[in-house]
Design a protein around this motif. Structure first.
Motif, PDB file in Angstrom:
ATOM      1  N   GLU A  20      -4.845   2.243  -1.456  1.00 36.19           N
ATOM      2  CA  GLU A  20      -4.048   1.993  -0.259  1.00 36.19           C
ATOM      3  C   GLU A  20      -4.894   1.356   0.840  1.00 36.19           C
ATOM      4  O   GLU A  20      -4.428   0.457   1.552  1.00 36.19           O
ATOM      5  CB  GLU A  20      -3.410   3.284   0.238  1.00 36.19           C
ATOM      6  N   ARG A  23      -5.303  -2.257  -0.048  1.00 38.52           N
ATOM      7  CA  ARG A  23      -4.071  -3.010   0.214  1.00 38.52           C
ATOM      8  C   ARG A  23      -3.901  -3.286   1.709  1.00 38.52           C
ATOM      9  O   ARG A  23      -3.436  -4.354   2.112  1.00 38.52           O
ATOM     10  CB  ARG A  23      -2.862  -2.264  -0.340  1.00 38.52           C
ATOM     11  N   LYS A  27      -3.713  -6.989   3.495  1.00 39.64           N
ATOM     12  CA  LYS A  27      -2.599  -7.349   4.376  1.00 39.64           C
ATOM     13  C   LYS A  27      -3.104  -7.915   5.698  1.00 39.64           C
ATOM     14  O   LYS A  27      -2.491  -8.829   6.268  1.00 39.64           O
ATOM     15  CB  LYS A  27      -1.717  -6.123   4.625  1.00 39.64           C
ATOM     16  N   GLN A  34       2.051  -9.992  -1.040  1.00 40.90           N
ATOM     17  CA  GLN A  34       2.901  -8.818  -1.229  1.00 40.90           C
ATOM     18  C   GLN A  34       2.397  -7.989  -2.415  1.00 40.90           C
ATOM     19  O   GLN A  34       3.150  -7.660  -3.325  1.00 40.90           O
ATOM     20  CB  GLN A  34       4.357  -9.260  -1.457  1.00 40.90           C
ATOM     21  N   ASP A  35       1.125  -7.670  -2.417  1.00 41.88           N
ATOM     22  CA  ASP A  35       0.552  -6.911  -3.528  1.00 41.88           C
ATOM     23  C   ASP A  35       1.136  -5.502  -3.582  1.00 41.88           C
ATOM     24  O   ASP A  35       1.140  -4.788  -2.573  1.00 41.88           O
ATOM     25  CB  ASP A  35      -0.966  -6.825  -3.389  1.00 41.88           C
ATOM     26  N   THR A  36       1.590  -5.097  -4.744  1.00 44.90           N
ATOM     27  CA  THR A  36       2.108  -3.754  -4.954  1.00 44.90           C
ATOM     28  C   THR A  36       1.069  -2.917  -5.692  1.00 44.90           C
ATOM     29  O   THR A  36       0.068  -3.439  -6.213  1.00 44.90           O
ATOM     30  CB  THR A  36       3.396  -3.793  -5.786  1.00 44.90           C
ATOM     31  N   VAL A  37       1.315  -1.620  -5.753  1.00 41.18           N
ATOM     32  CA  VAL A  37       0.439  -0.742  -6.521  1.00 41.18           C
ATOM     33  C   VAL A  37       0.427  -1.168  -7.978  1.00 41.18           C
ATOM     34  O   VAL A  37      -0.625  -1.190  -8.638  1.00 41.18           O
ATOM     35  CB  VAL A  37       0.891   0.725  -6.385  1.00 41.18           C
ATOM     36  N   GLU A  38       1.592  -1.547  -8.507  1.00 41.05           N
ATOM     37  CA  GLU A  38       1.696  -1.969  -9.907  1.00 41.05           C
ATOM     38  C   GLU A  38       0.859  -3.213 -10.159  1.00 41.05           C
ATOM     39  O   GLU A  38       0.192  -3.328 -11.189  1.00 41.05           O
ATOM     40  CB  GLU A  38       3.155  -2.228 -10.277  1.00 41.05           C
ATOM     41  N   TYR A  39       0.910  -4.142  -9.201  1.00 41.69           N
ATOM     42  CA  TYR A  39       0.116  -5.375  -9.346  1.00 41.69           C
ATOM     43  C   TYR A  39      -1.369  -5.049  -9.329  1.00 41.69           C
ATOM     44  O   TYR A  39      -2.136  -5.567 -10.141  1.00 41.69           O
ATOM     45  CB  TYR A  39       0.464  -6.352  -8.220  1.00 41.69           C
ATOM     46  N   TRP A  40      -1.802  -4.183  -8.424  1.00 40.33           N
ATOM     47  CA  TRP A  40      -3.210  -3.807  -8.339  1.00 40.33           C
ATOM     48  C   TRP A  40      -3.675  -3.172  -9.645  1.00 40.33           C
ATOM     49  O   TRP A  40      -4.745  -3.497 -10.165  1.00 40.33           O
ATOM     50  CB  TRP A  40      -3.423  -2.843  -7.173  1.00 40.33           C
TER      51      TRP A  40
END
Length: 298
Positions: A20, A23, A27, A34-40
């Motif tokens: 987090e 991320r 930002k 728009q990076d998500t947790v899934e993408y990371w």
């Protein structure tokens, strides 16, 4: 292990739970992302070659800098070598020009070497290039060719000049001249080479890679494990993959992507055919152009 510096920030290796904070840093520096947790997790955790090597600069619990390399299986001179790709180097604006980039990189490289990652490569932008070369002893190995083809001059001119009455005429003439000057790969006139979309890279692609890469001196290993991770396991359906077969044998593939704004653009991201198989190359390129026309790529 943590290493203090003469400045406010502290350098340490990634720890579970830092996602987090990373991320939030992304930002600040790249607001449009728009990076998500899934993408990371896909990019840094689920990479089939291994977990990313991540070093961070922190001020208390706040992440203010990052240096990352992700493992990559490479073919170098006929040998399979575990290397890495450098990407997502980020420094918070409040902490630039303090030597953070170099400090983080040195820690990352030392840790990666202990893991058996023998080499790293990357594609730095114009701003970061001097730092890699002057401070981190990187060197150029090649210049990447960027090739562009306009598919519809009417569309491009219309977006540039609006409803001018000259656009249809000028665009039509430009399309005609381009069609004469540049021969498009033809779709196969016989059923020998068939091209179709796929949703998964299967075991046939391991054999294709083995045959097609025999003369490659340096390359990322693009077998089915890598291809599925890179294109189909990535969150969000971004890519279109086409395979070419002849009499039941896989002879090539191509991976495509379209980006809608500001002008609809199409990209050929990956393409591989058997050595010397010009019919397979023409087939996948012809279907790629057909796909882009259907997507109204300019």
């Amino acid at each position: 292990m943590a290493t203090t510096t003469a400045r406010e920030w502290l350098v340490r290796q990634y720890q579970p739970g830092d996602e987090e904070g990373i991320r939030r840093l992304v930002k600040v520096v790249h607001p449009a992302r728009q990076d998500t947790v899934e993408y990371w997790e896909w990019q840094f955790k689920n990479n089939p070659a291994g977990f990313a090597e991540i070093w961070l600069a922190v001020v208390g619990e706040r992440v203010v800098g990052q240096y990352v390399i992700i493992p990559m299986r490479l073919k170098i001179g006929g040998r399979d070598v575990l290397g890495s790709l450098s990407l997502d180097t980020i420094t918070h604006p409040d902490y630039r020009r303090q030597g953070m980039f170099e400090v983080l990189a040195r820690h990352t490289y030392e840790s990666a070497a202990r893991r058996g990652l023998h080499i790293t490569f990357g594609v730095p932008n114009e701003l970061s290039y001097p730092g890699f070369v002057r401070k981190l002893e990187w060197f150029d190995i090649c210049q990447i060719a960027w090739m562009t083809r306009i598919l519809d001059f009417k569309d491009v001119l219309g977006r540039r000049f609006g409803n001018s009455p000259l656009v249809p005429v000028a665009g039509g003439v430009a399309n005609l001249l381009a069609g004469i000057r540049y021969r498009s790969p033809r779709l196969p006139s016989t059923p020998e080479t068939e091209v179709q979309g796929i949703e998964c890279f299967d075991e046939r692609f391991d054999k294709l890679w083995e045959e097609a890469s025999r003369n490659f001196k340096v390359a990322v290993i693009r077998d089915r494990e890598f291809l599925n991770w890179r294109y189909f396991e990535k969150p969000g359906k971004e890519y279109v993959a086409l395979e070419a077969t002849r009499r039941g044998k896989l002879v090539g593939y191509v991976v495509l992507k379209t980006i809608p704004a500001p002008v609809m653009r199409g990209f050929i991201l990956d393409m591989l055919t058997l050595p010397g198989d010009t019919q397979a190359a023409d087939a996948v390129l012809g279907h790629a152009l057909q796909h882009f026309h259907q997507e109204q790529v300019g």
